[in-house]
Design an enzyme around this catalytic site. Structure first.
Site, PDB file in Angstrom:
ATOM      1  CB  SER A 205      -0.973  -0.044   1.180  1.00 27.59           C
ATOM      2  OG  SER A 205      -2.009   0.890   1.015  1.00 27.59           O
ATOM      3  CD  GLU A 338      -4.900  -4.490  -4.370  1.00 27.30           C
ATOM      4  OE1 GLU A 338      -5.075  -3.870  -3.308  1.00 27.30           O
ATOM      5  OE2 GLU A 338      -3.958  -5.282  -4.536  1.00 27.30           O
ATOM      6  CG  HIS A 454      -5.482  -2.632  -0.064  1.00 22.17           C
ATOM      7  ND1 HIS A 454      -4.752  -2.271  -1.171  1.00 22.17           N
ATOM      8  CD2 HIS A 454      -5.024  -1.845   0.956  1.00 22.17           C
ATOM      9  CE1 HIS A 454      -3.908  -1.298  -0.847  1.00 22.17           C
ATOM     10  NE2 HIS A 454      -4.049  -1.032   0.432  1.00 22.17           N
TER      11      HIS A 454
END
Length: 557
Positions: A205, A338, A454
């Site tokens: 991330s 995601e 994610h």
């Protein structure tokens, strides 16, 4: 007698190479602690509570960034006398908690390193450049691969990314923290048994965006050999602030700074006086109300105004397109969905469902620049139609909702970056991770969506919960596979050098015009050009409407 003495000497020398004779004190095979000399003093690590490895927690790599240094690049730490007990866990200020004396790194080493230095994996945590800290546990499966793992803290939110283009707040302090940590590792990791010339950086991330920014920056050249990028890249709207002075003013107005004051020096004085926890709490509240893909305080394009080297002077998109950077082998990884976890909470808690259906234009990415409101309305309707058709944004369109955010916040950037990095035969690997077991995020809202979300990949290498072998053998197998893929890349630059029972496939390289992708769910598969229709859709939008990014200009306040 002489024979016995000679044998003892030889034995001691042999064990010294294998396990370490530290400061003249023999620790033995079952040592509970280990002392290592660094350039700033001796540190003591202890055997981890969750595995057979040494953990050195909370080693300072920089001075506490306080007072007049609050928003500046980090300074080297002061040397210490005696032995520093490396058992400190700390996080930088975030959402009202944490402390500013937080620039530390954690080192995890095998209990035995035989004869030669081993490769090093440096993990940079995610959290929207706003929250998070370097993991301090769960390293067992990576350490078993005979590598060293390092995790780091860096300044977050306004403390890390106040960007005013002046000496007191030039910008990108959090990124310069990461560079300082890598410099410390380069200088000291050999004393822990790590090879300073075999360092791989890995981020998820915001950590992944950081990793690609480190690849693009001249400041960090020579500090690592390879990179792993998970669930982000340097390209999306949230990675670089297009108007950092406006961000600073908007947040300052919530901290009782007079809106009519147009002086960056008064502004930075105000920020220097706000207690860190109050600042981080207001900062988080500000972030939580943004709906256009921006995150508030994040990296910026710096003003090159003095002799000090800036971290970033051009837009990442421009650096990539022009290939104005030194390429390294890269592994790109993304989850099948995601948007899951990334924008799940907002669906209910922030009423995104109703707000998007009624006024979708407000949820368009801020880095799309339109000449007129009519054009913006037209394009926003096209985007809404592409994802939702004629359907109302509701519980019936959860997948479409998650794909919308996942595509423009993560996937489009990863697929484009992978293509560019692969030019001129640079080794690039691309993986889609679909497996959703018990190790990934706990999604209360979308338990019926049976794919990964994610940030789920790293949770199968750095474990944030114990692996329950008796519950799910598939979880154990996936942990072993992900850890082995990462370790192979760290050690060899190739995640699948040979077929094995654990990894029964050869992961093909990405070619600029032939994007092969390893797909991992319960089994392996190679696919081509994943989600290419969605990628092409966003490519066309950004080719025509991408907002240009310019260096911060304090004269515009």
């Amino acid at each position: 007698m002489y024979r016995i003495v000679i044998v003892c000497i030889i034995t001691i020398v042999f064990i010294d190479c294998a396990d370490g004779l530290i400061n003249g004190k023999w620790l033995g095979n079952d040592a509970e602690y280990k002392d290592v000399i660094t350039s700033f003093g001796t540190v003591r690590g202890r055997v981890a509570t969750d595995g057979d490895y040494f953990a050195f927690l909370g080693i300072p790599y920089a001075e506490p960034p306080v007072g007049k240094r609050r928003f500046k690049a980090p300074f080297p730490p002061s040397p210490w006398d005696g032995v520093y007990e490396a058992n400190r866990t700390v996080m930088c200020p975030q959402n009202g908690v944490g402390q500013e004396d937080c620039l530390i790194l954690n080192i995890f080493t095998p209990t035995k390193i035989i004869n030669e230095l081993v490769p090093v994996l440096v993990y940079i945590h995610g959290g929207s450049f706003l929250i998070g800290s370097g993991p301090t546990k769960g390293m067992d499966y990576l350490i078993k691969e005979n590598i060293i793992v390092v995790t780091i803290n860096y300044r977050l939110g306004a403390l890390g990314f106040l960007c005013l283009g002046i000496d007191e707040a030039p910008g990108n302090a959090g990124m310069k923290d990461q560079v300082a940590a890598l410099e410390w590792i380069k200088r000291n990791i050999a004393n822990f048994g790590g090879d300073p010339n075999e360092v791989t950086i890995y981020g998820m991330s915001a950590g992944a965006a950081s990793v690609e920014l480190l690849v693009l920056s001249k400041m960090s050249r020579g500090l690592f050999k390879r990179a792993i990028v998970e669930s982000a890249s340097a390209r999306p709207v949230w990675v670089v602030d297009g108007n950092p002075i406006k961000t600073a003013m908007d947040v300052a107005s919530l901290l009782e700074f007079p809106k009519k004051t147009k002086n960056v020096f008064k502004l930075v004085e105000h920020y220097q006086q706000i207690p860190s926890n109050k600042l981080s709490e207001i900062n988080y509240a500000y972030y939580n109300n943004l709906i256009d893909g921006t995150f508030g305080f994040v990296p910026c394009i710096e003003r090159n105004f003095n002799e000090k080297q800036p971290f970033l002077v051009d837009a990442p998109h421009e650096i990539l397109v022009k290939e104005k950077f030194k390429k390294v082998p890269i592994m790109f990884m993304f989850a099948t969905m995601e948007g899951l976890f990334l924008r799940s909470r907002e669906y209910y808690e922030n009423n995104y469902r109703e707000r998007m259906d009624g006024n979708f234009i407000d949820f368009m990415p801020a880095d799309l620049n339109f000449d007129t409101i009519e054009i913006k309305n037209e394009i926003s309707e096209n985007v809404k139609s592409f994802y939702f058709g004629n359907k109302t944004i509701s519980n019936e369109t959860i997948v479409e909702y998650l794909n919308y955010f996942g595509d423009y916040l993560v996937l489009d950037g990863i697929l484009n970056s992978a293509e560019i990095h692969a030019r001129n035969n640079n080794p690039v690997y691309l993986m889609e991770f679909a497996y959703k077991g018990n190790m990934g995020s706990n999604e209360e809202f979308y338990k019926n969506i049976n794919v990964a979300g994610h940030g789920d990949i790293v949770k199968h290498a750095i474990l944030n919960q114990p692996l329950q072998n008796e519950v799910n053998e598939k979880d154990k197998l996936t942990v072993q596979r992900v850890s082995k893929l990462i370790a192979n890349f760290v050690k060899l630059g190739n995640p699948t050098p040979t077929r094995t029972s654990l990894l029964p496939i050869i992961w093909p390289l990405v070619q600029p015009n032939n994007v092969s992708c390893l797909y991992l769910n319960h089994d392996f598969e190679v696919i081509e050009e994943p989600y290419w229709d969605r990628k092409v859709f966003w490519d066309q939008l950004y080719t025509k409407f991408r907002r240009p990014l310019r260096p911060v200009n304090p004269g515009l306040l």
